[in-house]
Design an enzyme around this catalytic site. Structure first.
Site, PDB file in Angstrom:
ATOM      1  N   SER A 225       0.840  -1.199   0.000  1.00  0.00           N
ATOM      2  CA  SER A 225       0.000   0.000   0.000  1.00  0.00           C
ATOM      3  C   SER A 225       0.879   1.256   0.000  1.00  0.00           C
ATOM      4  O   SER A 225       1.648   1.473  -0.923  1.00  0.00           O
ATOM      5  CB  SER A 225      -0.955  -0.050   1.188  1.00  0.00           C
TER       6      SER A 225
ATOM      7  N   HIS B 191      -7.683  -5.490  -0.230  1.00  0.00           N
ATOM      8  CA  HIS B 191      -6.485  -4.663  -0.054  1.00  0.00           C
ATOM      9  C   HIS B 191      -5.667  -5.210   1.116  1.00  0.00           C
ATOM     10  O   HIS B 191      -5.769  -4.735   2.256  1.00  0.00           O
ATOM     11  CB  HIS B 191      -6.906  -3.214   0.202  1.00  0.00           C
TER      12      HIS B 191
ATOM     13  N   ASP C 284     -10.187  -5.456  -4.422  1.00  0.00           N
ATOM     14  CA  ASP C 284      -9.631  -4.252  -3.804  1.00  0.00           C
ATOM     15  C   ASP C 284     -10.436  -3.034  -4.264  1.00  0.00           C
ATOM     16  O   ASP C 284     -10.583  -2.809  -5.467  1.00  0.00           O
ATOM     17  CB  ASP C 284      -8.165  -4.082  -4.211  1.00  0.00           C
TER      18      ASP C 284
END
Length: 240
Positions: A107, A202, A177
């Protein structure tokens, strides 16, 4: 072959996501430590900035604070406050504890991983890396915000993280996601790259079947490139 060289583990610097810490990363990577235990050493580090507010209640319940960030996005100016300090922090860590064979980001941490892999290509001035760049990159749920000013010195530097990498790259992201469109827009489909799209959201999931084999093949190839021999993995112990 020199047995000492054959026994060398790959060292992979791990850069966590927003509102995470090393405890979260260790939990996320626990399955891969099990699979690659004899061959790969994952080295997570905390980002330099402590998060003052709770961003994710589930993370806050499951793991012990504090939680950290690599930078904070300011929508009024579009600046990523703290990113230069974070680059300096990571470079200093690598100079003191590296070199690292690879870098893995999740991320928000993927932007730091991209910058690290491209350190020699920017106009922006960063501290000097005194050891070799990582030889490969692993990008989990790697976002890129087009309007963000990642590089205060030269805005155009941000576009370089979307150009071909000199190192082999592995991109892993989820079909569920909510940021999938953004992530797919940040995939660099040039050079030596591998893409795994899993069925989750995610996160860094426990991959299965074909996805797991593709993931393992990438690491096995990196191990061979560096050590001159292949891993001998036992998937039966991975409990897929």
């Amino acid at each position: 072959m020199d047995s000492s060289k054959a026994a060398k583990k790959l060292t992979v610097l791990c850069l966590h996501g927003f509102f995470n810490n090393t405890n979260v990363v260790n939990h996320q990577l626990r399955h891969y430590r099990q699979l690659f235990g004899k061959y790969v050493r994952f080295v997570p580090i905390n980002a330099p900035f402590e998060c003052e507010n709770v961003f994710d209640q589930a993370i806050a319940r499951m793991f012990k604070a504090p939680f950290y960030s690599w930078y904070f996005y300011d929508p009024s100016t579009r600046e990523c406050r703290g990113i230069e300090e974070s680059v300096e922090y990571v470079v200093d860590y690598i100079n003191n504890h590296g070199p690292f064979d690879g870098v893995l980001g999740f991320s928000q941490g993927t932007m730091m991983a991209r910058i690290l892999l491209k350190m020699n290509e920017f106009k922006s001035t960063f501290p000097k890396l005194e050891v070799d760049l990582p030889k490969f990159g692993v990008i989990f749920s790697g976002m890129f915000t087009e309007r963000a000013r990642y590089f205060p010195q030269y805005d155009e530097d941000c576009l370089k993280v979307l150009t071909e990498f000199q190192q082999p790259m592995l991109y892993v992201y989820g079909d569920k996601d909510p940021l999938k469109q953004n992530i797919e827009g940040a995939l660099v489909k040039e050079g030596d790259y591998t893409i795994i799209k899993h069925d989750y959201a995610h996160n860094i999931p426990k991959l299965k079947y074909d996805d797991l084999e593709e993931f393992a093949r990438f690491f096995d190839r990196m191990y061979y490139n560096i050590n001159g021999e292949n891993m001998e993995l036992e998937f039966s112990d991975f409990d897929i």
